[in-house]
Design an enzyme around this catalytic site. Structure first.
Site, PDB file in Angstrom:
ATOM      1  N   ASP A   1      83.176  40.634  17.124  1.00  0.00           N
ATOM      2  CA  ASP A   1      81.742  40.853  17.207  1.00  0.00           C
ATOM      3  C   ASP A   1      81.383  41.906  16.150  1.00  0.00           C
ATOM      4  O   ASP A   1      82.240  42.662  15.706  1.00  0.00           O
ATOM      5  CB  ASP A   1      81.404  41.347  18.620  1.00  0.00           C
ATOM      6  CG  ASP A   1      79.953  41.705  18.771  1.00  0.00           C
ATOM      7  OD1 ASP A   1      79.089  40.875  18.411  1.00  0.00           O
ATOM      8  OD2 ASP A   1      79.661  42.833  19.231  1.00  0.00           O
TER       9      ASP A   1
ATOM     10  N   ASP B   1      77.870  43.900  15.874  1.00  0.00           N
ATOM     11  CA  ASP B   1      77.072  45.031  16.358  1.00  0.00           C
ATOM     12  C   ASP B   1      77.784  45.728  17.513  1.00  0.00           C
ATOM     13  O   ASP B   1      77.972  45.140  18.575  1.00  0.00           O
ATOM     14  CB  ASP B   1      75.702  44.537  16.865  1.00  0.00           C
ATOM     15  CG  ASP B   1      74.880  43.861  15.773  1.00  0.00           C
ATOM     16  OD1 ASP B   1      74.922  44.331  14.628  1.00  0.00           O
ATOM     17  OD2 ASP B   1      74.183  42.869  16.067  1.00  0.00           O
TER      18      ASP B   1
ATOM     19  N   SER C   1      73.778  37.744  15.873  1.00  0.00           N
ATOM     20  CA  SER C   1      72.699  38.245  15.002  1.00  0.00           C
ATOM     21  C   SER C   1      72.409  37.356  13.797  1.00  0.00           C
ATOM     22  O   SER C   1      73.309  36.905  13.099  1.00  0.00           O
ATOM     23  CB  SER C   1      73.056  39.643  14.494  1.00  0.00           C
ATOM     24  OG  SER C   1      72.068  40.085  13.597  1.00  0.00           O
TER      25      SER C   1
HETATM   26  C1  BG6 Z   1      73.672  40.912  18.773  1.00  0.00           C
HETATM   27  C2  BG6 Z   1      73.184  42.253  19.263  1.00  0.00           C
HETATM   28  O1  BG6 Z   1      74.782  41.094  17.953  1.00  0.00           O
HETATM   29  O2  BG6 Z   1      72.654  40.250  18.020  1.00  0.00           O
HETATM   30  C3  BG6 Z   1      71.888  42.087  20.039  1.00  0.00           C
HETATM   31  O3  BG6 Z   1      74.168  42.827  20.094  1.00  0.00           O
HETATM   32  C4  BG6 Z   1      70.860  41.352  19.190  1.00  0.00           C
HETATM   33  O4  BG6 Z   1      71.407  43.375  20.388  1.00  0.00           O
HETATM   34  C5  BG6 Z   1      71.438  40.011  18.736  1.00  0.00           C
HETATM   35  O5  BG6 Z   1      69.665  41.119  19.940  1.00  0.00           O
HETATM   36  C6  BG6 Z   1      70.469  39.230  17.837  1.00  0.00           C
HETATM   37  O6  BG6 Z   1      70.314  39.940  16.650  1.00  0.00           O
HETATM   38  P1  BG6 Z   1      69.194  39.657  15.563  1.00  0.00           P
HETATM   39  O7  BG6 Z   1      69.627  40.538  14.406  1.00  0.00           O
HETATM   40  O8  BG6 Z   1      69.266  38.202  15.204  1.00  0.00           O
HETATM   41  O9  BG6 Z   1      67.873  40.036  16.144  1.00  0.00           O
HETATM   42 MG    MG Z   2      78.038  43.656  20.097  1.00  0.00          MG
END
Ligand code: BG6
Ligand code: MG
Length: 215
Positions: free
Chosen positions: A10, A12, A117
């Site tokens: 992962d 974030d 993300s």
């Molecule tokens: C994840 C994070 O990696 O990505 C979440 O832990 C986040 O907090 C999700 O909401 C989506 O990310 P993004 O950058 O597409 O808004």
């Molecule tokens: Mg994470």
């Protein structure tokens, strides 16, 4: 664990502290909307998609908003988040994260990103590791977000590895559930109450013990 061929990390909260930026961006939006939100409420948003995060943040207030307003709020939060991403440099690895990447490669393992993300590529570029990985599975790769296993299965497939040959490293409750649902070895980073359901758990990325996992 015998026969491990690949690690799926992962992003974030495991490699870099963007989990904090996600919180600050959501907090700013919540303040603007007059919706109560704090770090404790934010714990539920870890690993969760942008849209689902907003739904959880709004809670009982969700019904107040039209679809257009929901999309605008998702955009607004992402704008705040992307502003913060501009400050990230190659110095912003979480302790132990850069060393972990190099140790995995040194052991001949394949390494992928498995992140919800849609900003994954931007973050990897800012950290200077966009070319490091054997596969990148991100918010654009699959439609079913964690806790569905899809984002990790996509990464495994792209590396030519079977799910049971993969180790997933996650800081989110939903991410550990996703890894287990995919039939992979789950490594949780964080407190027992958040990731205690993983096969292995460490307090931080720096504490991950590859010898223990690969023994
Ligand atoms: C994840 C994070 O990696 O990505 C979440 O832990 C986040 O907090 C999700 O909401 C989506 O990310 P993004 O950058 O597409 O808004
Ligand atoms: Mg994470």
């Amino acid at each position: 664990m015998q026969n491990i061929a690949a690690f799926i990390l992962d992003l974030d909260g495991v490699i870099t502290d963007t989990a904090e930026y996600h919180y600050l961006a959501w907090k700013r939006l919540a303040d603007e909307e007059g919706v109560p939100f704090d770090r404790e409420a934010n714990e539920q948003l870890r690993g969760v998609s942008r849209r689902r995060s907003l739904e959880l943040l709004l809670g009982e207030h969700l019904g107040r908003y039209t679809e257009e307003e929901i999309l605008e709020m998702m955009d607004r939060k992402n704008g705040y988040y992307r502003e913060m991403l501009k400050t990230i440099t190659a110095r912003d690895f979480l302790p132990g994260a850069r060393a972990l990447l190099d140790a995995l490669k040194a052991r001949g393992l394949k390494v992928a990103i498995g992140s919800a993300s849609k900003n994954t590529m931007t973050v990897l570029e800012r950290l200077g590791i966009a070319d490091f990985f054997d596969a990148i599975s991100d918010g654009y790769s699959v439609t079913k977000a964690k806790p569905a296993p899809d984002v990790f299965l996509f990464a495994a497939d792209a590396m030519g590895a079977l799910p049971e040959q993969c180790v997933v490293v996650e800081d989110a409750q939903s991410g550990v559930v996703a890894a287990l649902a995919g039939g992979m070895i789950a490594v949780g980073v964080g407190p027992e109450e958040r990731v205690g359901h993983a096969h292995f758990r460490y307090d931080t990325t720096a504490d991950i013990d590859l010898d223990e996992i690969l023994a």
